[in-house]
Structures are given as C-alpha cells and as structure tokens.
Design a protein around this motif. Sequence first.
Motif, PDB file in Angstrom:
ATOM      1  N   THR A   1     -29.839   2.676   3.747  1.00 12.97           N
ATOM      2  CA  THR A   1     -28.861   1.904   4.516  1.00 12.97           C
ATOM      3  C   THR A   1     -29.436   0.555   4.936  1.00 12.97           C
ATOM      4  O   THR A   1     -28.773  -0.487   4.841  1.00 12.97           O
ATOM      5  CB  THR A   1     -28.407   2.691   5.759  1.00 12.97           C
ATOM      6  N   ALA A   2     -30.689   0.572   5.394  1.00 19.05           N
ATOM      7  CA  ALA A   2     -31.355  -0.679   5.779  1.00 19.05           C
ATOM      8  C   ALA A   2     -31.501  -1.612   4.584  1.00 19.05           C
ATOM      9  O   ALA A   2     -31.285  -2.832   4.699  1.00 19.05           O
ATOM     10  CB  ALA A   2     -32.717  -0.372   6.388  1.00 19.05           C
ATOM     11  N   ASP A   3     -31.876  -1.065   3.436  1.00 19.60           N
ATOM     12  CA  ASP A   3     -31.987  -1.872   2.219  1.00 19.60           C
ATOM     13  C   ASP A   3     -30.671  -2.570   1.900  1.00 19.60           C
ATOM     14  O   ASP A   3     -30.631  -3.762   1.568  1.00 19.60           O
ATOM     15  CB  ASP A   3     -32.391  -0.979   1.038  1.00 19.60           C
ATOM     16  N   PHE A   4     -29.570  -1.835   1.993  1.00 20.00           N
ATOM     17  CA  PHE A   4     -28.261  -2.403   1.665  1.00 20.00           C
ATOM     18  C   PHE A   4     -27.878  -3.509   2.642  1.00 20.00           C
ATOM     19  O   PHE A   4     -27.449  -4.598   2.237  1.00 20.00           O
ATOM     20  CB  PHE A   4     -27.197  -1.306   1.665  1.00 20.00           C
ATOM     21  N   LEU A   5     -28.054  -3.260   3.942  1.00 20.82           N
ATOM     22  CA  LEU A   5     -27.670  -4.266   4.933  1.00 20.82           C
ATOM     23  C   LEU A   5     -28.506  -5.530   4.809  1.00 20.82           C
ATOM     24  O   LEU A   5     -28.036  -6.630   5.109  1.00 20.82           O
ATOM     25  CB  LEU A   5     -27.791  -3.693   6.341  1.00 20.82           C
ATOM     26  N   SER A   6     -29.761  -5.393   4.386  1.00 22.02           N
ATOM     27  CA  SER A   6     -30.634  -6.569   4.274  1.00 22.02           C
ATOM     28  C   SER A   6     -30.148  -7.541   3.207  1.00 22.02           C
ATOM     29  O   SER A   6     -30.544  -8.714   3.203  1.00 22.02           O
ATOM     30  CB  SER A   6     -32.066  -6.138   3.962  1.00 22.02           C
ATOM     31  N   LEU A   7     -29.300  -7.076   2.308  1.00 19.44           N
ATOM     32  CA  LEU A   7     -28.754  -7.942   1.264  1.00 19.44           C
ATOM     33  C   LEU A   7     -27.611  -8.805   1.775  1.00 19.44           C
ATOM     34  O   LEU A   7     -27.182  -9.736   1.097  1.00 19.44           O
ATOM     35  CB  LEU A   7     -28.267  -7.098   0.085  1.00 19.44           C
ATOM     36  N   LEU A   8     -27.120  -8.489   2.971  1.00 19.58           N
ATOM     37  CA  LEU A   8     -25.981  -9.197   3.540  1.00 19.58           C
ATOM     38  C   LEU A   8     -26.435 -10.161   4.619  1.00 19.58           C
ATOM     39  O   LEU A   8     -27.480  -9.978   5.242  1.00 19.58           O
ATOM     40  CB  LEU A   8     -24.990  -8.195   4.151  1.00 19.58           C
ATOM     41  N   ASP A   9     -25.645 -11.183   4.861  1.00 19.14           N
ATOM     42  CA  ASP A   9     -25.870 -12.024   6.028  1.00 19.14           C
ATOM     43  C   ASP A   9     -25.463 -11.246   7.269  1.00 19.14           C
ATOM     44  O   ASP A   9     -24.587 -10.373   7.218  1.00 19.14           O
ATOM     45  CB  ASP A   9     -25.053 -13.314   5.929  1.00 19.14           C
ATOM     46  N   THR A  10     -26.104 -11.598   8.403  1.00 17.58           N
ATOM     47  CA  THR A  10     -25.861 -10.845   9.627  1.00 17.58           C
ATOM     48  C   THR A  10     -24.382 -10.757   9.962  1.00 17.58           C
ATOM     49  O   THR A  10     -23.868  -9.686  10.315  1.00 17.58           O
ATOM     50  CB  THR A  10     -26.623 -11.487  10.804  1.00 17.58           C
ATOM     51  N   HIS A  11     -23.643 -11.874   9.853  1.00 19.98           N
ATOM     52  CA  HIS A  11     -22.229 -11.858  10.240  1.00 19.98           C
ATOM     53  C   HIS A  11     -21.400 -10.972   9.319  1.00 19.98           C
ATOM     54  O   HIS A  11     -20.284 -10.581   9.651  1.00 19.98           O
ATOM     55  CB  HIS A  11     -21.654 -13.278  10.266  1.00 19.98           C
ATOM     56  N   ASP A  12     -21.962 -10.610   8.132  1.00 19.16           N
ATOM     57  CA  ASP A  12     -21.232  -9.755   7.201  1.00 19.16           C
ATOM     58  C   ASP A  12     -21.375  -8.277   7.532  1.00 19.16           C
ATOM     59  O   ASP A  12     -20.594  -7.456   7.030  1.00 19.16           O
ATOM     60  CB  ASP A  12     -21.712 -10.002   5.771  1.00 19.16           C
ATOM     61  N   TYR A  13     -22.357  -7.914   8.338  1.00 19.38           N
ATOM     62  CA  TYR A  13     -22.495  -6.490   8.645  1.00 19.38           C
ATOM     63  C   TYR A  13     -22.324  -6.168  10.133  1.00 19.38           C
ATOM     64  O   TYR A  13     -22.444  -5.019  10.522  1.00 19.38           O
ATOM     65  CB  TYR A  13     -23.813  -5.913   8.110  1.00 19.38           C
ATOM     66  N   LEU A  14     -22.019  -7.140  10.940  1.00 19.57           N
ATOM     67  CA  LEU A  14     -21.708  -6.853  12.340  1.00 19.57           C
ATOM     68  C   LEU A  14     -20.203  -6.622  12.464  1.00 19.57           C
ATOM     69  O   LEU A  14     -19.468  -7.417  13.040  1.00 19.57           O
ATOM     70  CB  LEU A  14     -22.185  -7.991  13.245  1.00 19.57           C
ATOM     71  N   ASN A  15     -19.761  -5.518  11.893  1.00 19.99           N
ATOM     72  CA  ASN A  15     -18.346  -5.178  11.904  1.00 19.99           C
ATOM     73  C   ASN A  15     -18.184  -3.677  12.110  1.00 19.99           C
ATOM     74  O   ASN A  15     -19.160  -2.923  12.128  1.00 19.99           O
ATOM     75  CB  ASN A  15     -17.663  -5.638  10.604  1.00 19.99           C
TER      76      ASN A  15
ATOM     77  N   VAL B   1     -37.065  -0.240  12.461  1.00 17.25           N
ATOM     78  CA  VAL B   1     -38.215  -0.596  11.615  1.00 17.25           C
ATOM     79  C   VAL B   1     -37.770  -0.769  10.167  1.00 17.25           C
ATOM     80  O   VAL B   1     -38.182  -1.713   9.479  1.00 17.25           O
ATOM     81  CB  VAL B   1     -39.316   0.472  11.729  1.00 17.25           C
ATOM     82  N   ALA B   2     -36.908   0.130   9.693  1.00 20.40           N
ATOM     83  CA  ALA B   2     -36.436   0.043   8.314  1.00 20.40           C
ATOM     84  C   ALA B   2     -35.661  -1.252   8.068  1.00 20.40           C
ATOM     85  O   ALA B   2     -35.879  -1.935   7.059  1.00 20.40           O
ATOM     86  CB  ALA B   2     -35.563   1.250   7.986  1.00 20.40           C
ATOM     87  N   LEU B   3     -34.774  -1.620   8.992  1.00 22.05           N
ATOM     88  CA  LEU B   3     -33.985  -2.839   8.823  1.00 22.05           C
ATOM     89  C   LEU B   3     -34.882  -4.070   8.841  1.00 22.05           C
ATOM     90  O   LEU B   3     -34.721  -4.979   8.018  1.00 22.05           O
ATOM     91  CB  LEU B   3     -32.930  -2.927   9.928  1.00 22.05           C
ATOM     92  N   ALA B   4     -35.832  -4.102   9.767  1.00 21.63           N
ATOM     93  CA  ALA B   4     -36.747  -5.245   9.838  1.00 21.63           C
ATOM     94  C   ALA B   4     -37.567  -5.368   8.559  1.00 21.63           C
ATOM     95  O   ALA B   4     -37.706  -6.465   8.001  1.00 21.63           O
ATOM     96  CB  ALA B   4     -37.664  -5.101  11.050  1.00 21.63           C
ATOM     97  N   CYS B   5     -38.110  -4.255   8.079  1.00 28.62           N
ATOM     98  CA  CYS B   5     -38.940  -4.299   6.877  1.00 28.62           C
ATOM     99  C   CYS B   5     -38.126  -4.681   5.645  1.00 28.62           C
ATOM    100  O   CYS B   5     -38.606  -5.415   4.778  1.00 28.62           O
ATOM    101  CB  CYS B   5     -39.634  -2.953   6.672  1.00 28.62           C
ATOM    102  N   ALA B   6     -36.886  -4.203   5.575  1.00 30.66           N
ATOM    103  CA  ALA B   6     -36.033  -4.567   4.439  1.00 30.66           C
ATOM    104  C   ALA B   6     -35.724  -6.060   4.451  1.00 30.66           C
ATOM    105  O   ALA B   6     -35.758  -6.729   3.403  1.00 30.66           O
ATOM    106  CB  ALA B   6     -34.748  -3.753   4.482  1.00 30.66           C
ATOM    107  N   CYS B   7     -35.444  -6.611   5.626  1.00 33.21           N
ATOM    108  CA  CYS B   7     -35.163  -8.052   5.739  1.00 33.21           C
ATOM    109  C   CYS B   7     -36.394  -8.881   5.434  1.00 33.21           C
ATOM    110  O   CYS B   7     -36.324  -9.906   4.742  1.00 33.21           O
ATOM    111  CB  CYS B   7     -34.636  -8.365   7.133  1.00 33.21           C
ATOM    112  N   VAL B   8     -37.541  -8.453   5.949  1.00 36.63           N
ATOM    113  CA  VAL B   8     -38.785  -9.194   5.722  1.00 36.63           C
ATOM    114  C   VAL B   8     -39.176  -9.148   4.248  1.00 36.63           C
ATOM    115  O   VAL B   8     -39.603 -10.155   3.672  1.00 36.63           O
ATOM    116  CB  VAL B   8     -39.904  -8.615   6.608  1.00 36.63           C
ATOM    117  N   ARG B   9     -39.030  -7.978   3.630  1.00 36.15           N
ATOM    118  CA  ARG B   9     -39.384  -7.846   2.204  1.00 36.15           C
ATOM    119  C   ARG B   9     -38.506  -8.739   1.337  1.00 36.15           C
ATOM    120  O   ARG B   9     -38.959  -9.278   0.315  1.00 36.15           O
ATOM    121  CB  ARG B   9     -39.242  -6.388   1.773  1.00 36.15           C
ATOM    122  N   ARG B  10     -37.257  -8.912   1.734  1.00 34.82           N
ATOM    123  CA  ARG B  10     -36.375  -9.806   0.985  1.00 34.82           C
ATOM    124  C   ARG B  10     -36.901 -11.238   1.024  1.00 34.82           C
ATOM    125  O   ARG B  10     -36.832 -11.974   0.042  1.00 34.82           O
ATOM    126  CB  ARG B  10     -34.972  -9.730   1.574  1.00 34.82           C
TER     127      ARG B  10
END
Length: 411
Positions: free
Chosen positions: A240-254, A102-111
Amino acid sequence: MAQVYPHLHIVLLAEDYGLRLWPVAREEAPACLAPAGTDTNKTLLDATVERLAPFSSYALHVVTTERLAPVIKGELESLGFSGKKSVDIIIEPTQRGTAFAVALACACVRREDPGAIVLVTPTNLSMLLDDRWERLLYRAYQIAIRDRISLICTEQKDRVFGYSYVRHGRHFENIDDSFEVRLFKANATPTAAQHAHREGAWWYTGIMVARATVFLGQLKYAGEAGGTFETSASRRIAETADFLSLLDTHDYLNDDARAVVGALPDTTYEEAALEVSRKLVAIPTTIPFATVSSLLDIAQAGIPDGASNRVTGAGYTVESRNVTISEQDHSRAVVTLGIEDALIIDMADTVFIAAKSELGSIDKVTEKLREEHVPQLYSGRRALAPWGTATLLDVSDEAAIWKVEMRAGVT
C-alpha cells in the motif's frame, strides 16, 4: 563538524497528538512540540533536528497527519527549514501506527533516491548530545550499507522506548561494539522487560538505520514468515505504501485512500517487522536517553533531591516529598508546602495539579475539557514565526498581552 553521509535520509515520526502529555502538548500542538528538558525555548522536535540534520544533505522527511502538518511545518520554518529542498512533509491519509508510517516514508524516499539509507527516529526522545553520538551514527551507517537494520540500544537502567528490549548474540563482524540480535521483543510487559534487562538485555531507543529497500523488504518478509496478527498484513502495508508513493500527496488525501489505509492493521514497525527479522544488529551506547511520551515521564524527569522532589524552572518545595514541579512559564514562582506525591505543571495558560498515582488517567481530564469546550485542550495559544514564538497570555476589552520569545541570533 559532523560528517555528511552519502544517501543518508532522516525520517522523523511526528504523528502523536500528545494528549497523554496534556497540558504540555495539545491536540493542535503535538507531543514533539513539548519542551526539551529545562530549556523552554527548545522543543523535542528542535532538539531532534539539531542532533540529526548535520549528518544529511537531503531534506528532512517528516511523517505526520493532515491536521498536524501545518504546525509541524511552522516549527521547522522557525528553525530555518523551509521549502521542498529543506523539508518534505509526508502526510498519512489515515494514522495506522508506525509500521505504515515507516513504510510510506521509505517508499517516498526510495522513489527520490533508489540507494537511500534511512534513519528513522521518534521525535519524543531527549538525550545527552556529545562525541559519542557521532561515533554511534558512524557505526549504524556502516551496518546499514551491509543491508542490515541497525538498532540503537542503551544499557541504562531505565527503559526508553516503552518496554522494548533486545537480547544480543555474537559480535557483528568488522564493526566495533555491535552485535547480532537473537531476540527482539516489542512492548513487553514491564515485569518481563525488567527481568530481561537484569539478565543482560538492552533497551531499544526507537532509533533504527537501514536501506529504504531493506525496511520495506522486511515488512514483506514478515508478512510471509510471521505468525501473529501484526505480521500477517505486513506485506499489504508495504505494498500500500509503495502504491501511494507513486502519487502526489493531493492525489491520495481523499476518502478512497483513507478507506484503504484505514483497513490496514494499526501496529508498530517493531511488532510488524522487527520481531521476526533476521537482519537486526544492535549497537549499545552509554548515552543517557529519556522518552517524553506521558505525564509519568515528566514526573520522573530531572535529578531528585533528598526528599525525592524534582523541580524545573522557578519551583520551590517546603516540607514536601516526591513532588515534581515543572514551571515552564518562567514568570512566577511555584511553591509547595506539605505536599506529597504530586505533579504540578505551570504554563502560561494552564496550571495542572495531579496526584502521581492518577497520571495514567489523564483521559478523564481531556474528556472533561472536551465536554466543557475548554480551549486549552486544543491550543496553547502559541504562535510560531521565523524569529521565535509568541504566546497569548491574556485578553481584555482594551488589549491583548503576549509573551514574545526571540530565538538565539535573531535581532
């Protein structure tokens, strides 16, 4: 025609691999692709999209895992949702429960939309769709724009979302049939939850609506106000969700991101935030809901006859009692004689028969199938396409036999 609400974003939680629902769901065919009710041409995901998509003008946001993303995307494309403007697949580096999802989705949507109002729903719910649904969403939205979290609750006898319940307080000002929550309890023991329900508590359905900023803010608040293990790291989940939302998906799937997320507690949003939140408003409804999250849910689905038998599809019981037949292939009859307390699931590639008393031990079956490298554990050999589905029934040296199901309106 459904009303489209400004800034309303739909977030679908589709992380469950569904092995508790085997053989209806598989490791490569998640729980949300299980049939919705008796209509085998419609999955739980299909039904969820049908009842929610008309109310939003934004892409559907789907939180899932890297492994499940392709099949989820394929199912949505077969429904006509394709491209970034129609579907936003949010992939978690590591699955850590719905608090992080939920946190990751909301952070991405808010962006994307700083004023976003988010409706979060599991994708394993079935419900009766009628005019009450539109009125329910209207009230939930009105509550959300007042910076509260609206919880869809039901007064029905049977539990819905595990054993989570709400004790309600005074009426919430200016919103009909809505009440401030004085206690939210997530995943109570069955005895405690049923006792609370008899005393007037409502079951929580798992559907909630709030501003994205409020969902994230309540996680951060819980990290300061809560005294449990689940709430102690809630702020870290949100940050953590806030930080990941600033990145493109391929940048954090590592591996680095997986390690960071893997260190977060594996907990639900209900446990991490809702149990200590002071912003909850409950909306009760008489709409019947059902959760499809285990074989026990399938065994209890449908209306029983006089002998407590339940039948879906071409099933017939003779001198049998408390038998559930889920015949999903629709190509042959399933008949019982003198059988008691059993679940029978008939699919194109698998027939599963179990004593109902053993349904909580499905992991014994899946472990055995994994040891034997049985392909049906992983895939139902079901291919998705924009025109419908194709299921591989049999293969020989001379030919392969497929069952093709066309979607309505396709020529």
